[in-house]
Scaffold this motif. Structure first.
Motif, short mmCIF file in Angstrom:
data_model
loop_
_atom_site.label_atom_id
_atom_site.label_comp_id
_atom_site.label_asym_id
_atom_site.label_seq_id
_atom_site.Cartn_x
_atom_site.Cartn_y
_atom_site.Cartn_z
N ASP B 251 6.03 -14.73 -7.89
CA ASP B 251 4.59 -14.94 -8.07
C ASP B 251 3.81 -14.55 -6.81
O ASP B 251 2.78 -13.88 -6.88
CB ASP B 251 4.30 -16.41 -8.42
CG ASP B 251 4.74 -16.73 -9.85
OD1 ASP B 251 4.83 -15.78 -10.67
OD2 ASP B 251 5.00 -17.91 -10.15
N LEU B 253 4.69 -12.50 -4.49
CA LEU B 253 4.73 -11.05 -4.31
C LEU B 253 3.68 -10.36 -5.18
O LEU B 253 2.91 -9.52 -4.70
CB LEU B 253 6.13 -10.51 -4.64
CG LEU B 253 6.27 -8.98 -4.55
CD1 LEU B 253 6.12 -8.50 -3.11
CD2 LEU B 253 7.62 -8.52 -5.10
N ILE B 254 3.63 -10.74 -6.46
CA ILE B 254 2.66 -10.11 -7.37
C ILE B 254 1.23 -10.33 -6.86
O ILE B 254 0.42 -9.40 -6.81
CB ILE B 254 2.84 -10.62 -8.82
CG1 ILE B 254 4.19 -10.15 -9.38
CG2 ILE B 254 1.70 -10.13 -9.73
CD1 ILE B 254 4.58 -10.73 -10.72
N LYS B 256 0.25 -10.92 -3.78
CA LYS B 256 0.00 -10.17 -2.55
C LYS B 256 -0.21 -8.68 -2.84
O LYS B 256 -1.08 -8.04 -2.25
CB LYS B 256 1.13 -10.37 -1.55
CG LYS B 256 1.13 -11.76 -0.94
CD LYS B 256 2.06 -11.87 0.23
CE LYS B 256 2.03 -13.24 0.85
NZ LYS B 256 0.94 -13.41 1.83
N LEU B 257 0.58 -8.16 -3.77
CA LEU B 257 0.44 -6.74 -4.11
C LEU B 257 -0.92 -6.49 -4.76
O LEU B 257 -1.53 -5.44 -4.56
CB LEU B 257 1.58 -6.27 -5.01
CG LEU B 257 2.97 -6.25 -4.36
CD1 LEU B 257 4.03 -5.83 -5.38
CD2 LEU B 257 3.03 -5.31 -3.15
N ARG B 258 -1.39 -7.48 -5.52
CA ARG B 258 -2.71 -7.32 -6.15
C ARG B 258 -3.81 -7.41 -5.09
O ARG B 258 -4.77 -6.63 -5.12
CB ARG B 258 -2.93 -8.39 -7.22
CG ARG B 258 -2.20 -7.99 -8.48
CD ARG B 258 -2.45 -8.93 -9.62
NE ARG B 258 -1.69 -8.44 -10.76
CZ ARG B 258 -1.17 -9.21 -11.70
NH1 ARG B 258 -1.31 -10.51 -11.66
NH2 ARG B 258 -0.50 -8.67 -12.69
N ARG B 260 -3.63 -6.54 -2.06
CA ARG B 260 -3.64 -5.27 -1.31
C ARG B 260 -4.05 -4.10 -2.19
O ARG B 260 -4.05 -2.95 -1.73
CB ARG B 260 -2.24 -4.99 -0.75
CG ARG B 260 -1.87 -5.82 0.45
CD ARG B 260 -0.43 -5.56 0.82
NE ARG B 260 -0.25 -4.26 1.50
CZ ARG B 260 -0.13 -4.13 2.81
NH1 ARG B 260 -0.17 -5.20 3.58
NH2 ARG B 260 0.05 -2.95 3.34
N VAL B 262 -2.36 -2.72 -4.40
CA VAL B 262 -1.25 -1.81 -4.64
C VAL B 262 -0.98 -1.76 -6.13
O VAL B 262 -0.59 -0.74 -6.68
CB VAL B 262 0.01 -2.28 -3.87
CG1 VAL B 262 1.17 -1.35 -4.15
CG2 VAL B 262 -0.27 -2.33 -2.38
N LEU B 263 -1.20 -2.90 -6.78
CA LEU B 263 -1.06 -2.94 -8.24
C LEU B 263 -2.45 -2.93 -8.88
O LEU B 263 -3.38 -3.48 -8.30
CB LEU B 263 -0.31 -4.20 -8.68
CG LEU B 263 1.16 -4.27 -8.29
CD1 LEU B 263 1.78 -5.53 -8.83
CD2 LEU B 263 1.94 -3.05 -8.78
#
Lengths: 408, 263
Positions: B251, B253-254, B256-258, B260, B262-263
């Motif tokens: 959770d 990770l998802i 953090k990627l959002r 940034r 990135v996703l």
């Protein structure tokens, strides 16, 4: 060894050179460094020595200056920066634009012109595109025999152009084509060629090209020059250099070169070109890459990597160990002997992170590493690290992205 | 069908798993990297032996380097090569790819009789991939690089050449120069008999004098390129390790990627 010597008065016996030597070619005798016969003259020890006690020199360097080398060319006749505009099936490939961006920088430092070298057939509109992307001139050789890269024809046409127009610097993309073509040209005109450069600069005082590249699996970087030969040639790694902004209003000149070719000069015949069927293999263009390593345990387990890549709309990458083991074809391989990638997101699953892998992916914007070994070197470059079982984490990540959607 | 396989002895850099830097001097601290036959060259040796087994003839392995390279040549003989030649002379040291190509090509001219010259696609120390094409140029022969399959038909060679996103089927007259990828085959292990034979085998050593070639074109003297600086690459800095249960870290990770984007 004649070309390398240790200045005994300066040698302190500190052994830094012994440690720096990758060939075990230095030993200590009576607390002084002694260079053995298996020295490769790579220069790592010269750089490591704090006392400037090791010197590498060329005996011919002095005799050349004193005028012995009558075959030496007049180097000042060579002017301008050239880049090879590689096209495939009539379409200019991305590294060409990166070369134009980098070439522009070098040409400005030298206050000289930037030219693109274009070979092919039926390429209307391409020369003006190259000018818009930074070229001052385009040397364009158009012939049906040049439509597809064939070594013997490309070499001949480019060598003829070089002898006529005399460029000072010539850059070529380090693609399968570039890395096959460039050494053939360099050997024919007997000039220096540096492979797969990741950094280029100009020594503005001496006006020579400084070519930096990784060696020894990316463990060291070397800066290389070609001071007495022209053109100074380098192949340049894709996805490293920056493009320059496209300006449709830029002016430039197209010089049509008439190639002197006949089909009888063919040494090879291309019978057919087979496209790879899998659609997600173009790693170098992918925005997201999910890579699998030895931690997957066996070939079948690549399925969990593929599933995550599919949900993310990304490509599948692989470490050298998995390719060597035959789990996945080599065109998926990321690293020094595989492909260099620079996606927005790189997810490394079960990859420990040998240096030869890291050099191929460390330009990724965001790196996620999933590995059960907390000491795995991959964590040293990861933006986000997860220490855990990839067989649990990766499917869970796939599942959550599937249920909630990739984008928030 | 007589085949020459050019091989290189290299430090096994892939075995260097971690990069250790001496903090005081900022130089590379080396775990002792064992000297091995360049892995892609093992595929070239294997392919040479397979072609010999199919079409008869002899396989000669050729290398340039200090006397220690004998070990690599003996390993190739143990796999099944018939002859080994080492080009060894102090004046050959420090050769760049241009000087190496010239020296190997001159040796191949001296050998004289051959139908095919094989190389690995590149060496894992220099990673240049330049010597195969360089030798082909010096000999004026056709070259086919990055080959994953070779077939011989009616004295012609057909090869599958690997490109970034496709394969080419290329035909050439013999003799030709081929550089091979790892996919072409799986190198065999030497047999016990092969190992015994290789220990007693005679390795031919040619120096500059025996080759009667131009000393200005070999080694450091014959090189157009010069290394002026060696340094340790900068690695990117370490990020954060996400903590918690598997559910938590996934959770986080998802999110953090959002954040940034990135996703």
């Amino acid at each position: 060894m004649e070309n390398i010597k240790v200045i005994l008065e300066k040698c302190t016996g500190c052994k830094l050179c012994v440690k720096a030597c990758l060939f075990n070619a230095i030993e200590m005798v009576d607390k002084k460094a002694v260079i053995k016969d298996n020295c490769n003259l790579c220069g790592a020890c010269v750089e490591a020595c704090k006392s400037q006690a090791i010197q590498i020199s060329k005996k011919s360097a002095e005799s050349r200056l004193s005028g012995r080398g009558s075959e030496e060319k007049d180097l000042s006749a060579y002017k301008g920066v050239w880049v090879f505009a590689e096209q495939r099936e009539g379409k200019v490939i991305p590294v060409t634009y990166e070369l134009l961006g980098e070439g522009r920088k070098l040409a400005s430092l030298l206050q000289e012109e930037l030219s693109a070298i274009l070979l092919g057939d039926k390429l209307d509109g391409v020369p003006s595109e190259l000018i818009a992307c930074g070229a001052d001139k385009v040397y364009f050789a158009s012939d049906p025999l040049l439509s597809h890269y064939r070594n013997e024809f490309y070499t001949k046409v480019i060598v003829d152009m070089i002898s006529q127009y005399k460029p000072e610097i010539f850059l070529i993309g380090a693609t399968t084509t570039g890395r096959s073509l460039a050494p053939r040209i360099a050997a024919r005109i007997k000039t220096g060629l540096t492979a797969d450069c990741t950094g280029l600069d100009i020594d503005t005082e001496k006006k020579i090209l400084l070519q930096t590249r990784p060696a020894f699996g990316g463990n060291i970087m070397a800066t290389i020059i070609s001071p007495n030969h022209r053109p100074q040639m380098a192949t340049v790694r894709p996805r490293v250099m920056k493009r320059c902004a496209k300006q449709d209003s830029r002016n430039g000149e197209v010089i049509n070169v008439k190639p002197q070719l006949s089909g009888e000069g063919a040494l090879t015949e291309i019978l057919k070109v087979i496209k790879v069927e899998e659609k997600v293999v173009d790693l170098q263009e992918a925005d997201i890459i999910v890579s699998g390593g030895r931690g997957l345990g066996r070939a079948e387990n690549f399925s969990i990597i593929r599933e995550l890549a599919e949900v993310l709309g990304g490509a599948v990458g692989a470490s050298r160990a998995t390719v060597d083991a035959g789990w996945i074809p080599s065109y998926h391989q990321v690293g020094q002997t595989g492909k260099t990638v620079g996606p927005k997101l790189y997810i490394a699953c079960g990859i420990s992170g040998a240096v030869q892998h890291l050099v191929g992916m460390q330009n990724s914007e965001t790196i996620v590493a999933i590995n059960k070994d907390p000491n795995a070197p991959i964590f040293n470059v990861a933006t986000y690290g997860i220490v855990g079982d990839l067989f649990e984490i990766v499917p869970l990540l796939t599942k959550k992205l599937k249920i909630n959607g990739v984008r928030s | 069908m007589d085949i020459i396989v050019c091989i290189k002895q290299v430090p096994d850099t892939a075995s260097l798993h971690t990069l250790k830097i001496n903090p005081k001097t900022n130089t590379l601290m080396r775990d002792t990297a064992p000297a091995i036959i360049n892995p892609f060259d093992e595929n070239a040796i294997e392919e040479g032996i397979r072609l010999k087994e199919k079409y008869a003839g002899e396989v000669t392995v050729l290398s340039m380097g200090p006397p220690q390279v004998e070990k690599a040549l003996r390993d190739a003989l143990a796999m099944g090569a018939d002859n080994a030649i080492l080009l060894s002379d102090r004046s050959f040291a420090g050769a760049d790819t241009l000087a190496t190509s010239y020296t190997l090509a001159e040796a191949i001219k001296k050998i004289g009789k051959f139908d095919l010259i094989l190389f690995g696609k590149q060496a894992i120390d220099g990673d240049t991939a330049q010597v195969g094409p360089g030798v082909a140029e010096c000999l004026g022969l056709p070259q086919i690089t990055y080959v994953r399959k070779i077939e011989i038909e009616n004295g012609k060679l057909r090869a599958e050449r690997t490109l970034e996103d496709s394969f080419e089927l290329v035909e050439a007259e013999l003799p030709a120069v081929i550089t091979v990828t790892k996919e072409i085959n799986t190198p065999r292990y030497p047999s016990l008999k092969g190992i015994m034979k290789s220990k007693k085998a005679q390795i031919t050593i040619w120096s500059l004098k025996e080759m009667s070639i131009d000393s200005d074109r070999v080694g450091l003297e014959g090189s157009s390129t010069q290394v002026i600086r060696i340094f340790t690459p900068e690695m990117r800095s370490k990020g954060e390790i996400l903590q918690g249960t598997s559910e938590d870290v996934v959770d986080t990770l998802i999110n953090k990627l959002r954040e940034r984007k990135v996703l």
